[in-house]
Design an enzyme around this catalytic site. Structure first.
Site, PDB file in Angstrom:
ATOM      1  N   TRP A  31     -49.058   5.171 -18.072  1.00 15.95           N
ATOM      2  CA  TRP A  31     -48.112   6.228 -18.089  1.00 15.95           C
ATOM      3  C   TRP A  31     -46.929   6.144 -17.148  1.00 15.95           C
ATOM      4  O   TRP A  31     -47.415   5.731 -16.094  1.00 15.95           O
ATOM      5  CB  TRP A  31     -48.724   7.778 -17.893  1.00 15.95           C
ATOM      6  CG  TRP A  31     -48.941   8.486 -18.949  1.00 15.95           C
ATOM      7  CD1 TRP A  31     -50.055   8.378 -19.917  1.00 15.95           C
ATOM      8  CD2 TRP A  31     -48.265   9.714 -19.604  1.00 15.95           C
ATOM      9  NE1 TRP A  31     -49.980   9.377 -20.832  1.00 15.95           N
ATOM     10  CE2 TRP A  31     -48.774  10.092 -20.673  1.00 15.95           C
ATOM     11  CE3 TRP A  31     -47.239  10.271 -19.027  1.00 15.95           C
ATOM     12  CZ2 TRP A  31     -48.292  11.313 -21.337  1.00 15.95           C
ATOM     13  CZ3 TRP A  31     -46.706  11.364 -19.633  1.00 15.95           C
ATOM     14  CH2 TRP A  31     -47.296  12.031 -20.863  1.00 15.95           C
ATOM     15  N   HIS A  97     -50.336  20.819 -16.603  1.00 12.65           N
ATOM     16  CA  HIS A  97     -51.066  19.504 -16.595  1.00 12.65           C
ATOM     17  C   HIS A  97     -51.038  18.758 -15.415  1.00 12.65           C
ATOM     18  O   HIS A  97     -51.964  17.887 -15.068  1.00 12.65           O
ATOM     19  CB  HIS A  97     -50.311  18.833 -17.573  1.00 12.65           C
ATOM     20  CG  HIS A  97     -51.191  17.936 -18.571  1.00 12.65           C
ATOM     21  ND1 HIS A  97     -51.809  18.378 -19.753  1.00 12.65           N
ATOM     22  CD2 HIS A  97     -51.752  16.694 -18.368  1.00 12.65           C
ATOM     23  CE1 HIS A  97     -52.604  17.546 -20.447  1.00 12.65           C
ATOM     24  NE2 HIS A  97     -52.487  16.519 -19.407  1.00 12.65           N
ATOM     25  N   PHE A 122     -55.967   5.077  -3.153  1.00 12.99           N
ATOM     26  CA  PHE A 122     -55.384   5.944  -3.879  1.00 12.99           C
ATOM     27  C   PHE A 122     -54.005   5.654  -3.902  1.00 12.99           C
ATOM     28  O   PHE A 122     -53.207   6.129  -3.207  1.00 12.99           O
ATOM     29  CB  PHE A 122     -55.731   7.543  -3.038  1.00 12.99           C
ATOM     30  CG  PHE A 122     -54.986   8.533  -4.092  1.00 12.99           C
ATOM     31  CD1 PHE A 122     -55.831   9.295  -5.232  1.00 12.99           C
ATOM     32  CD2 PHE A 122     -53.844   9.168  -3.612  1.00 12.99           C
ATOM     33  CE1 PHE A 122     -55.155  10.079  -5.965  1.00 12.99           C
ATOM     34  CE2 PHE A 122     -53.283  10.323  -4.423  1.00 12.99           C
ATOM     35  CZ  PHE A 122     -54.066  10.815  -5.524  1.00 12.99           C
ATOM     36  N   ARG A 136     -39.960   5.653  -4.566  1.00 16.83           N
ATOM     37  CA  ARG A 136     -41.151   4.963  -3.849  1.00 16.83           C
ATOM     38  C   ARG A 136     -41.946   4.039  -4.603  1.00 16.83           C
ATOM     39  O   ARG A 136     -42.829   3.623  -4.261  1.00 16.83           O
ATOM     40  CB  ARG A 136     -42.163   6.393  -3.801  1.00 16.83           C
ATOM     41  CG  ARG A 136     -41.950   7.597  -2.907  1.00 16.83           C
ATOM     42  CD  ARG A 136     -42.447   8.951  -3.094  1.00 16.83           C
ATOM     43  NE  ARG A 136     -42.262   9.764  -2.170  1.00 16.83           N
ATOM     44  CZ  ARG A 136     -40.881  10.451  -2.182  1.00 16.83           C
ATOM     45  NH1 ARG A 136     -39.886  10.062  -3.060  1.00 16.83           N
ATOM     46  NH2 ARG A 136     -40.534  11.238  -1.089  1.00 16.83           N
TER      47      ARG A 136
HETATM   48  C1  DLZ Z   1     -50.588  13.840 -20.467  1.00 18.22           C
HETATM   49  C2  DLZ Z   1     -50.188  13.215 -19.252  1.00 18.22           C
HETATM   50  C3  DLZ Z   1     -48.804  14.057 -18.754  1.00 18.22           C
HETATM   51  C4  DLZ Z   1     -48.440  15.277 -19.218  1.00 18.22           C
HETATM   52  N1  DLZ Z   1     -48.404  13.403 -17.650  1.00 18.22           N
HETATM   53  C5  DLZ Z   1     -48.888  12.216 -17.020  1.00 18.22           C
HETATM   54  C6  DLZ Z   1     -48.178  11.830 -16.053  1.00 18.22           C
HETATM   55  O1  DLZ Z   1     -47.322  12.097 -15.586  1.00 18.22           O
HETATM   56  N2  DLZ Z   1     -49.048  10.594 -15.465  1.00 18.22           N
HETATM   57  C7  DLZ Z   1     -49.990  10.014 -16.133  1.00 18.22           C
HETATM   58  O2  DLZ Z   1     -50.444   9.060 -15.441  1.00 18.22           O
HETATM   59  N3  DLZ Z   1     -50.392  10.566 -16.998  1.00 18.22           N
HETATM   60  C8  DLZ Z   1     -49.899  11.739 -17.639  1.00 18.22           C
HETATM   61  N4  DLZ Z   1     -50.784  12.331 -18.782  1.00 18.22           N
HETATM   62  C9  DLZ Z   1     -51.751  11.626 -19.334  1.00 18.22           C
HETATM   63  C10 DLZ Z   1     -53.084  11.712 -18.716  1.00 18.22           C
HETATM   64  O3  DLZ Z   1     -53.372  10.999 -17.579  1.00 18.22           O
HETATM   65  C11 DLZ Z   1     -54.322  11.464 -19.662  1.00 18.22           C
HETATM   66  O4  DLZ Z   1     -54.074   9.953 -19.838  1.00 18.22           O
HETATM   67  C12 DLZ Z   1     -54.471  12.188 -21.123  1.00 18.22           C
HETATM   68  O5  DLZ Z   1     -54.416  13.748 -20.469  1.00 18.22           O
HETATM   69  C13 DLZ Z   1     -55.804  11.755 -21.704  1.00 18.22           C
HETATM   70  O6  DLZ Z   1     -56.813  11.910 -21.055  1.00 18.22           O
END
Ligand code: DLZ
Length: 164
Positions: A31, A97, A122, A136
Protein backbone atom coordinates in the site's frame (compact mmCIF):
# COMPACT_ATOMS: atom_id res chain seq x y z
CA UNK A 1 8.40 15.50 16.96
CA UNK A 2 8.90 16.73 13.41
CA UNK A 3 12.43 17.81 12.65
CA UNK A 4 14.40 19.22 9.78
CA UNK A 5 17.26 16.90 10.75
CA UNK A 6 17.99 14.34 8.08
CA UNK A 7 18.45 11.21 10.15
CA UNK A 8 17.32 11.33 13.74
CA UNK A 9 19.03 8.02 14.53
CA UNK A 10 22.44 9.50 13.78
CA UNK A 11 23.58 11.34 16.90
CA UNK A 12 26.75 13.40 16.93
CA UNK A 13 29.45 11.66 18.97
CA UNK A 14 27.68 8.28 18.93
CA UNK A 15 29.10 5.81 16.43
CA UNK A 16 26.96 3.45 14.40
CA UNK A 17 28.27 -0.10 14.98
CA UNK A 18 29.43 -2.14 12.01
CA UNK A 19 26.67 -4.27 10.47
CA UNK A 20 29.18 -6.56 8.74
CA UNK A 21 28.19 -9.72 10.65
CA UNK A 22 24.52 -8.89 11.10
CA UNK A 23 21.54 -10.42 9.30
CA UNK A 24 18.42 -8.41 8.53
CA UNK A 25 14.88 -8.96 7.40
CA UNK A 26 12.84 -6.23 5.77
CA UNK A 27 9.07 -6.65 5.54
CA UNK A 28 7.41 -3.86 3.58
CA UNK A 29 3.84 -3.08 2.65
CA UNK A 30 2.60 -2.65 -0.91
CA UNK A 31 0.00 0.00 0.00
CA UNK A 32 1.29 3.49 -0.92
CA UNK A 33 3.92 1.69 -2.93
CA UNK A 34 5.94 4.69 -4.15
CA UNK A 35 6.49 5.78 -0.55
CA UNK A 36 7.16 2.34 0.91
CA UNK A 37 9.52 1.49 -1.94
CA UNK A 38 11.53 4.65 -1.18
CA UNK A 39 11.58 3.78 2.54
CA UNK A 40 12.65 0.20 1.84
CA UNK A 41 15.35 1.40 -0.53
CA UNK A 42 16.59 3.88 2.08
CA UNK A 43 16.75 1.16 4.72
CA UNK A 44 18.48 -1.30 2.37
CA UNK A 45 21.12 1.20 1.26
CA UNK A 46 21.78 2.35 4.82
CA UNK A 47 22.37 -1.26 5.90
CA UNK A 48 24.87 -1.70 3.05
CA UNK A 49 26.54 1.64 3.82
CA UNK A 50 27.13 0.43 7.37
CA UNK A 51 28.80 -2.82 6.32
CA UNK A 52 25.91 -5.28 5.91
CA UNK A 53 26.28 -7.80 3.10
CA UNK A 54 23.53 -7.99 0.46
CA UNK A 55 23.28 -11.77 0.96
CA UNK A 56 22.45 -11.14 4.62
CA UNK A 57 19.37 -9.03 3.87
CA UNK A 58 16.05 -10.73 3.09
CA UNK A 59 13.20 -8.50 1.85
CA UNK A 60 9.55 -9.56 1.49
CA UNK A 61 6.35 -7.64 0.78
CA UNK A 62 2.94 -7.85 2.43
CA UNK A 63 -0.28 -6.30 1.03
CA UNK A 64 -0.79 -3.53 3.59
CA UNK A 65 0.50 -2.19 6.90
CA UNK A 66 -2.03 -4.30 8.77
CA UNK A 67 -0.26 -7.44 7.46
CA UNK A 68 3.20 -6.32 8.63
CA UNK A 69 2.86 -8.06 11.98
CA UNK A 70 2.15 -11.50 10.59
CA UNK A 71 4.64 -11.07 7.73
CA UNK A 72 7.33 -10.16 10.25
CA UNK A 73 6.36 -13.14 12.40
CA UNK A 74 6.75 -15.50 9.42
CA UNK A 75 10.20 -14.04 8.88
CA UNK A 76 11.14 -14.37 12.55
CA UNK A 77 10.16 -18.05 12.43
CA UNK A 78 12.94 -18.59 9.87
CA UNK A 79 15.38 -17.83 12.69
CA UNK A 80 17.88 -16.53 10.15
CA UNK A 81 17.83 -12.82 10.95
CA UNK A 82 19.00 -10.69 13.87
CA UNK A 83 16.43 -7.92 13.39
CA UNK A 84 13.40 -7.23 11.24
CA UNK A 85 12.59 -3.81 9.82
CA UNK A 86 8.87 -3.31 9.24
CA UNK A 87 8.04 -0.67 6.65
CA UNK A 88 4.67 0.82 5.78
CA UNK A 89 2.85 4.05 5.15
CA UNK A 90 -0.63 4.74 6.47
CA UNK A 91 -2.28 7.92 5.20
CA UNK A 92 -5.27 9.42 6.98
CA UNK A 93 -8.49 9.08 4.99
CA UNK A 94 -12.11 10.00 5.60
CA UNK A 95 -12.89 7.02 7.81
CA UNK A 96 -11.55 5.48 11.02
CA UNK A 97 -9.57 2.88 9.09
CA UNK A 98 -6.40 4.89 9.74
CA UNK A 99 -6.75 4.61 13.52
CA UNK A 100 -7.46 0.89 13.48
CA UNK A 101 -4.53 0.09 11.19
CA UNK A 102 -2.07 2.32 13.08
CA UNK A 103 -3.10 0.92 16.47
CA UNK A 104 -3.03 -2.67 15.25
CA UNK A 105 0.39 -2.48 13.62
CA UNK A 106 1.99 -0.53 16.49
CA UNK A 107 0.65 -3.01 19.04
CA UNK A 108 1.44 -5.99 16.82
CA UNK A 109 5.06 -4.99 16.30
CA UNK A 110 5.49 -4.18 19.99
CA UNK A 111 4.23 -7.66 20.86
CA UNK A 112 6.65 -9.29 18.40
CA UNK A 113 9.63 -7.61 20.07
CA UNK A 114 8.66 -9.20 23.35
CA UNK A 115 7.56 -12.59 21.95
CA UNK A 116 10.77 -13.24 19.98
CA UNK A 117 13.28 -11.22 22.03
CA UNK A 118 14.38 -9.81 18.70
CA UNK A 119 14.35 -6.22 17.47
CA UNK A 120 11.37 -5.52 15.19
CA UNK A 121 11.74 -1.95 14.03
CA UNK A 122 8.70 0.29 13.53
CA UNK A 123 9.37 1.88 10.14
CA UNK A 124 5.77 2.87 9.54
CA UNK A 125 4.82 6.40 8.50
CA UNK A 126 1.49 7.49 9.98
CA UNK A 127 0.71 10.75 8.22
CA UNK A 128 -2.15 13.08 7.33
CA UNK A 129 -1.23 13.70 3.71
CA UNK A 130 0.68 12.31 0.75
CA UNK A 131 2.96 15.35 0.97
CA UNK A 132 3.94 14.53 4.55
CA UNK A 133 4.74 10.99 3.40
CA UNK A 134 6.91 12.29 0.55
CA UNK A 135 8.74 14.65 2.93
CA UNK A 136 9.70 11.64 5.07
CA UNK A 137 10.64 9.17 2.35
CA UNK A 138 13.53 11.05 0.77
CA UNK A 139 12.19 14.62 0.99
CA UNK A 140 12.82 17.54 3.30
CA UNK A 141 12.54 15.45 6.48
CA UNK A 142 14.96 12.81 5.20
CA UNK A 143 14.15 9.14 4.79
CA UNK A 144 12.65 7.33 7.76
CA UNK A 145 13.80 4.06 6.19
CA UNK A 146 17.39 5.16 6.85
CA UNK A 147 16.50 5.77 10.49
CA UNK A 148 14.83 2.38 10.78
CA UNK A 149 18.00 0.71 9.46
CA UNK A 150 20.27 2.54 11.91
CA UNK A 151 17.90 1.62 14.73
CA UNK A 152 18.06 -2.05 13.72
CA UNK A 153 21.87 -2.01 13.72
CA UNK A 154 22.00 -0.31 17.12
CA UNK A 155 19.52 -2.75 18.68
CA UNK A 156 21.39 -5.82 17.41
CA UNK A 157 24.60 -4.34 18.77
CA UNK A 158 22.90 -3.69 22.12
CA UNK A 159 21.68 -7.28 22.30
CA UNK A 160 25.14 -8.60 21.38
CA UNK A 161 26.71 -6.48 24.12
CA UNK A 162 24.75 -8.49 26.72
CA UNK A 163 25.79 -11.84 25.22
CA UNK A 164 29.56 -11.52 25.56
C1 DLZ B 1 -7.51 -0.61 3.65
C2 DLZ B 1 -6.30 0.25 3.82
C3 DLZ B 1 -6.43 1.65 3.84
C4 DLZ B 1 -7.74 2.35 3.76
N1 DLZ B 1 -5.35 2.44 3.95
C5 DLZ B 1 -4.12 1.88 4.03
C6 DLZ B 1 -2.97 2.69 4.15
O1 DLZ B 1 -3.01 3.93 4.13
N2 DLZ B 1 -1.76 2.06 4.27
C7 DLZ B 1 -1.64 0.69 4.27
O2 DLZ B 1 -0.51 0.19 4.40
N3 DLZ B 1 -2.72 -0.09 4.15
C8 DLZ B 1 -3.94 0.46 4.03
N4 DLZ B 1 -5.05 -0.33 3.90
C9 DLZ B 1 -4.85 -1.81 3.79
C10 DLZ B 1 -4.71 -2.53 5.14
O3 DLZ B 1 -3.40 -2.33 5.69
C11 DLZ B 1 -4.92 -4.04 4.95
O4 DLZ B 1 -4.06 -4.50 3.92
C12 DLZ B 1 -6.36 -4.38 4.59
O5 DLZ B 1 -7.25 -3.83 5.54
C13 DLZ B 1 -6.56 -5.93 4.53
O6 DLZ B 1 -6.27 -6.54 5.80
Amino acid sequence: MASELKNLSVVEGIEIPSAEKMKFGIVWAEWNHTITYALMHGAYNTLLANGAKAENIIAKTVPGAFELTLGAQYMAELKEVDAIICIGCVIQGDTKHFDFICDAVAQGITNLNIKYNLPFIFGVLTVNTQEQAEDRSGGKHGNKGDEAAVTAIKMISLKNSFNK
